[in-house]
Design an enzyme around this catalytic site. Structure first.
Site, mmCIF file in Angstrom:
data_model
loop_
_atom_site.group_PDB
_atom_site.id
_atom_site.type_symbol
_atom_site.label_atom_id
_atom_site.label_comp_id
_atom_site.label_asym_id
_atom_site.label_seq_id
_atom_site.Cartn_x
_atom_site.Cartn_y
_atom_site.Cartn_z
ATOM 1 N N ASP A 29 0.761 -1.280 -0.024
ATOM 2 C CA ASP A 29 -0.461 0.467 -0.234
ATOM 3 C C ASP A 29 0.950 0.988 0.092
ATOM 4 O OD1 ASP A 29 -1.672 1.701 0.365
ATOM 5 O OD2 ASP A 29 -2.860 1.151 2.366
ATOM 6 N N GLU A 79 30.469 5.497 5.262
ATOM 7 C CA GLU A 79 29.735 4.061 5.608
ATOM 8 C C GLU A 79 30.565 2.741 4.174
ATOM 9 O OE1 GLU A 79 27.485 0.567 4.953
ATOM 10 O OE2 GLU A 79 27.539 2.206 3.736
ATOM 11 N N CYS A 111 26.839 5.358 10.121
ATOM 12 C CA CYS A 111 26.415 6.807 9.774
ATOM 13 C C CYS A 111 25.929 7.509 10.796
ATOM 14 C CB CYS A 111 24.547 6.837 10.137
ATOM 15 S SG CYS A 111 24.086 5.195 9.641
ATOM 16 N N THR A 152 14.230 2.620 2.213
ATOM 17 C CA THR A 152 14.356 3.527 2.828
ATOM 18 C C THR A 152 16.355 3.864 2.662
ATOM 19 O OG1 THR A 152 15.887 2.101 4.394
ATOM 20 C CG2 THR A 152 13.799 2.784 5.351
ATOM 21 N N SER A 201 16.648 -2.517 14.990
ATOM 22 C CA SER A 201 17.507 -1.442 15.146
ATOM 23 C C SER A 201 16.863 -0.759 15.079
ATOM 24 C CB SER A 201 18.510 -1.713 13.140
ATOM 25 O OG SER A 201 17.170 -1.263 12.412
ATOM 26 N N HIS A 233 18.994 11.442 12.941
ATOM 27 C CA HIS A 233 19.236 11.210 12.041
ATOM 28 C C HIS A 233 18.394 10.307 11.351
ATOM 29 C CE1 HIS A 233 21.000 8.421 9.632
ATOM 30 N NE2 HIS A 233 20.428 7.146 10.569
ATOM 31 N N LYS A 242 8.860 9.223 15.264
ATOM 32 C CA LYS A 242 9.031 7.858 16.522
ATOM 33 C C LYS A 242 10.399 8.784 18.058
ATOM 34 C CE LYS A 242 9.136 3.409 13.941
ATOM 35 N NZ LYS A 242 8.516 2.596 14.408
ATOM 36 N N ASN A 273 18.189 8.225 2.368
ATOM 37 C CA ASN A 273 18.871 7.200 3.754
ATOM 38 C C ASN A 273 20.295 8.095 3.413
ATOM 39 O OD1 ASN A 273 20.732 7.294 6.186
ATOM 40 N ND2 ASN A 273 19.670 5.532 6.131
ATOM 41 N N SER A 306 24.343 2.688 13.792
ATOM 42 C CA SER A 306 24.898 1.299 14.105
ATOM 43 C C SER A 306 25.589 0.513 14.194
ATOM 44 C CB SER A 306 23.220 0.329 12.916
ATOM 45 O OG SER A 306 22.250 0.910 12.304
#
Ligand code: CAA
Length: 389
Positions: A29, A79, A111, A152, A201, A233, A242, A273, A306
């Site tokens: 969706d 990275e 990152c 992402t 993560s 970030h 979030k 990202n 990470s």
């Protein structure tokens, strides 16, 4: 003496895909991608753009001849390194014709590399107030076709000039940090796509944010009310939402912080990202798109790499004389991009620069950037500066 970011520049490649097209191709969706993940478009890097060329294109948006002479340190956070030994900063120094009386090196921690570079740069300029440092974060985020992380992905570079009495953002003391060896996202040497435990993560990001923010409040006796905006970030823009949900309530100040976050996520939603540059793209997005930016504003910044490293620190907005010029530049760059079909994107995604020893020459006929990759000869990558005859 205040020290911080005096100039900032951004580059993203000229291709993008639309997240509605990607959702249709993956039988999802569209609202999952647009609302649930919070991304509208995704930058796609052609084989002629890598971290070196994107960083050079970003820094070239602001560097003057005088800046080039005064840079005593070139720090490259990434990275997506292009060599197992040699730092991308060396290629950057050459392409941008920077002073040779400089330290040049690369920092890796997913990152987080550009934040380590920024903090190191600030410390260096405090000891050497006449010096400047060029800090870049450049990455191509690859998870793989038809993976949960695909939505992402992204590509781009942010370059920052760190100086005393900065025009844009003074970086303040203290900063709070937390690190721990965890397996939430990593990329073994034999892979060009990240391995990620996606939901873990997300949880680790929130956990590291909570830890560093609490530590910051204890150290400084400051609360959310001492800040005009929070920048994050942004692996995808919903991640910032979030994180904000863990600290905001429904009071008036929280409403103001939510409003500022709208401006801070605008460019990230259109690019995806960019790993090391992502927090600084959000800073740029906020500076360019908020109508409330004023000298003296206090901003909180959360960096996460990470593996994992988290850091919370604060900045104070300077006169920011050139911020509207930057907005025009970035808006124009984003508006000039070419939309790819999902088939075209998949073809570019799979046509990576060869990981082999043979010489090769790339088709550069459609490149319009100042800096791009020509190919490989005698095991050496050959870059082009289009301004050079
Ligand atoms: N309409 C609206 N929302 C919808 C929806 C619909 N039709 N369908 C689903 N959603 C919502 C879900 O409810 C969910 O929202 P919440 O997270 O608020 O619960 C959201 O869309 C995503 O849905 P899923 O969790 O089911 O999605 P997924 O399992 O397919 O993958 C992901 C999501 C784990 C983030 C994945 O994209 C991924 O692995 N990404 C790469 C890893 C990453 O970015 N991690 C971030 C932290 S690590 C970090 O920051 C470092 C870094 O840069 C990598």
């Amino acid at each position: 003496m205040s020290v911080g970011i005096d100039k900032i520049g951004f580059y993203t490649p000229k291709f993008y895909i639309d997240m509605v097209d990607l959702a249709h191709a993956r039988n999802e969706d569209p609202n999952k991608y647009l609302v649930g993940i919070g991304q509208t478009r995704q930058a796609v890097a052609p084989v002629t753009q890598d971290i070196v060329t994107m960083a050079a294109n970003a820094a070239a948006t602001f560097l003057t001849a005088e800046d080039k002479q005064n840079i005593e340190m070139i720090i490259f956070g990434t990275e997506s390194g292009i060599d197992n030994s040699k730092a991308a900063a060396m290629y950057l120094q050459n392409l941008l014709e920077l002073s040779h009386e400089a330290r040049a090196f690369e920092i890796k921690q997913a990152c987080y590399g550009a934040t380590a570079g920024l903090q190191m740069a600030v410390d260096f300029v405090k000891l050497h107030p006449e010096a400047s440092v060029l800090v870049v974060g450049a990455d191509i985020a690859r998870y793989g076709i038809n993976t949960p992380g695909e939505v992402t992905q992204g590509a781009g570079a942010v370059a920052m000039l760190v100086k005393s009495n900065p025009d844009l953002v003074e970086i303040e003391e203290p900063s709070t940090f937390y690190s721990e060896d965890i397996m939430d996202f990593w990329r073994p040497l034999y892979r060009s796509e990240a391995i990620v435990d996606g939901h873990y993560s997300n949880n680790m990001y929130i956990d590291f944010f909570t830890k560093t923010w609490e530590q910051y409040q204890q150290k400084t006796n400051q609360t959310m009310n001492d800040f005009d905006a929070f920048l994050f970030h942004l692996p995808y823009t919903k991640m910032g939402i979030k994180a904000l949900r863990t600290i905001l309530t429904d009071d008036d100040h929280s409403q103001k912080i939510w409003q500022e976050f709208e401006a801070a996520k605008k460019y990230n939603a259109e690019v995806g990202n960019i790993y090391t540059g992502s927090l600084y793209l959000s800073l740029l997005s906020w500076l360019a798109n908020s109508t409330n930016v004023k000298q003296g504003n206090h901003i909180g910044l959360f960096s996460f790499g990470s593996g994992a490293q988290g850091e919370f620190f604060a900045g104070r907005i300077g006169p920011a004389k050139k911020r509207l010029e930057i907005k025009d530049q970035v808006d124009e760059m984003l508006a000039d991009r070419t939309l790819l079909s999902i088939d075209e994107y998949e073809e570019i995604f799979n046509a990576r620069k060869p990981f082999e020893s043979a010489d090769y020459q790339l088709d550069t006929s459609s490149e319009n950037a100042n800096y791009y990759l020509l190919g490989q000869k005698n095991h050496q990558l050959i870059y082009k500066n289009a301004n050079e005859k």
